[in-house]
Enzyme design. Structure first.
Site, PDB file in Angstrom:
ATOM      1  N   ASP A 163      51.078 -32.139 -37.631  1.00 20.18           N
ATOM      2  CA  ASP A 163      52.206 -31.744 -38.469  1.00 20.18           C
ATOM      3  C   ASP A 163      52.335 -32.756 -39.599  1.00 20.18           C
ATOM      4  O   ASP A 163      52.027 -33.942 -39.413  1.00 20.18           O
ATOM      5  CB  ASP A 163      53.510 -31.673 -37.679  1.00 20.18           C
ATOM      6  CG  ASP A 163      54.572 -30.864 -38.415  1.00 20.18           C
ATOM      7  OD1 ASP A 163      54.707 -29.658 -38.122  1.00 20.18           O
ATOM      8  OD2 ASP A 163      55.257 -31.427 -39.291  1.00 20.18           O
ATOM      9  N   ASP A 191      48.312 -33.693 -43.162  1.00 17.11           N
ATOM     10  CA  ASP A 191      48.308 -32.412 -43.864  1.00 17.11           C
ATOM     11  C   ASP A 191      47.285 -31.503 -43.187  1.00 17.11           C
ATOM     12  O   ASP A 191      46.087 -31.797 -43.186  1.00 17.11           O
ATOM     13  CB  ASP A 191      47.932 -32.651 -45.332  1.00 17.11           C
ATOM     14  CG  ASP A 191      47.919 -31.379 -46.166  1.00 17.11           C
ATOM     15  OD1 ASP A 191      47.985 -30.279 -45.589  1.00 17.11           O
ATOM     16  OD2 ASP A 191      47.810 -31.489 -47.396  1.00 17.11           O
ATOM     17  N   ASP A 249      49.735 -21.342 -36.460  1.00 19.29           N
ATOM     18  CA  ASP A 249      51.059 -20.710 -36.436  1.00 19.29           C
ATOM     19  C   ASP A 249      51.755 -21.194 -37.704  1.00 19.29           C
ATOM     20  O   ASP A 249      52.518 -22.151 -37.690  1.00 19.29           O
ATOM     21  CB  ASP A 249      51.809 -21.136 -35.174  1.00 19.29           C
ATOM     22  CG  ASP A 249      53.133 -20.416 -35.010  1.00 19.29           C
ATOM     23  OD1 ASP A 249      53.329 -19.367 -35.656  1.00 19.29           O
ATOM     24  OD2 ASP A 249      53.986 -20.917 -34.252  1.00 19.29           O
ATOM     25  N   CYS A 311      56.067 -15.945 -38.695  1.00 17.59           N
ATOM     26  CA  CYS A 311      57.363 -15.341 -38.364  1.00 17.59           C
ATOM     27  C   CYS A 311      57.907 -14.602 -39.581  1.00 17.59           C
ATOM     28  O   CYS A 311      59.111 -14.549 -39.803  1.00 17.59           O
ATOM     29  CB  CYS A 311      58.344 -16.409 -37.905  1.00 17.59           C
ATOM     30  SG  CYS A 311      57.907 -17.173 -36.338  1.00 17.59           S
TER      31      CYS A 311
END
Length: 386
Positions: A163, A191, A249, A311
């Protein structure tokens, strides 16, 4: 020390049990209405009420200490607790007057909250006990817990979580420690579009991959943000070795999340215009997603699996990204996602490559709150040809 994870769970639960039946769609900003219209998203999804909450059994806990379905119903004070088909040890609950975090199972770290979208993305990886897994967008950490659970206690499988933000990785670390599932997890603050550290060569004194002779310079070694003792001192020597499974994700606009959008009812729509509808952010989000997919693919071995999920319910972040990816990478092919007995939403038309539309419709899956009774998300499974 404040339990960061418990605070996050409490905030999610307070929002997930809130009723929005009286939400007035006319208050949505004009810019957001245009965004929805451009992406063929029905604004009525934001009036769907009382969505279920999802959680998973922490299978690192011995079987004789795990709650039965009857135990869970008693602790949650409702009969509306159900196993989710196709996802082992995974449950939905229609929360009433008890929060997940108030239960004995939660307090004893036997269950943890995880979104259905995250669980399906992880399940679609088909993880086995020796897999080397890369999660390029790992925060807030529930996916890492589930992956660690799926490894079990045998084998030499590991997961590398990445992350770009240290505070989000700190939440991941807290979650892993809380549930005692971090023995095969290492975290890097980096990154994801540039991350190139190979899988670990050893798990403690057990060899994962033999020395390839492809050496990194000592100065190239990147210190993990956090790692358990068995992974902390990996020398990162085998730079020619790639991962078995990669999970992207991806960062997205989160327009599929009812809670994410409706929290601006409390924060104010002015802040929504500033944060969500920022033109630079919207213009750059698909570029970021494609760069994450591209880098994830470069770190995946032949015959390996990469999952891409968002999402979002937008065409540009979903169907069009899949069409772009298949057009760019001739060694990529899509595979069907397992059937989780959840009603999917129709796949939308993309115009990047019309010849790929049938493949996308057959293999990609999208869910929305109206048809699926869950927050909106999209998932696709890529295999790297041998």
């Amino acid at each position: 020390m404040t339990d960061v994870v418990a605070i996050i769970d409490q905030e999610i639960e307070e929002e997930s049990t809130k009723e929005y039946s009286d939400f007035d769609l006319t208050q949505l900003p004009d810019s957001f209405r245009k965004f929805l219209d451009d992406n063929s998203i029905d604004p009525a999804i934001y009036t769907v009420t009382n969505l279920p909450r999802y959680f998973r059994i922490n299978t690192h806990i011995p079987k004789d200490k795990r709650p039965t379905l009857k135990d869970l119903k008693e602790q949650l004070n409702t009969d509306q607790v159900h196993k989710v088909e196709g996802l082992e040890d995974f449950y939905s609950v229609q929360l009433a007057n008890v929060r997940l975090s108030d239960t004995l199972a939660y307090k004893e770290h036997i269950i943890f909250g995880i979104d259905l979208s995250s669980a399906i993305a992880v399940e679609a990886l088909s993880i086995n006990k020796d897999d080397q897994v890369l999660d390029l967008c790992c925060a807030p950490g529930a996916k890492l817990c589930m992956i660690s659970n799926l490894f079990g206690k045998d084998g030499v499988g590991t997961v590398t979580g990445v992350d770009i933000a240290g505070h989000r990785l700190a939440t991941c670390r807290s979650l892993l420690k809380k549930y005692k599932v971090g023995e095969r997890v290492r975290l890097f603050e980096a990154d994801g579009t540039k991350f190139s550290i190979p899988p670990p060569s050893r798990l403690g004194n057990r060899v994962i991959t033999a020395d390839t002779g492809h050496k990194r310079q000592k100065t190239d070694i990147v210190k993990p943000f956090w790692a358990p003792k068995m992974l902390r001192f990996d020398r990162q020597l085998n730079s020619g070795v790639l991962y078995d499974k990669v999970l992207v994700d991806a960062e997205c606009t989160h327009d599929g999340s009812i809670l994410h959008i409706l929290k601006y009812e409390k924060w104010g729509w002015d802040s929504f215009e500033k944060n969500f509808m920022d033109v630079n952010r919207l213009n750059k989000i698909t570029e970021l997603q494609r760069n994450l997919m591209k880098q994830g693919w470069s770190m995946l071995k032949k015959g390996g699996t990469m999952i891409y999920s968002t999402c979002s319910l937008t065409i540009s972040q979903n169907e069009e990204n899949v069409a772009w990816f298949l057009s760019e990478f001739s060694d990529a092919q899509t595979e069907k996602i397992p059937d989780f007995c959840i009603q999917p939403s129709p796949i939308k038309k993309q115009y990047v490559n019309n010849e790929l539309q049938a493949i996308i419709e057959e293999h990609c899956v999208r869910f929305d709150p109206i048809s699926s009774r869950t927050s909106g998300f999209f998932v696709v499974k890529f295999m790297k040809k041998l």
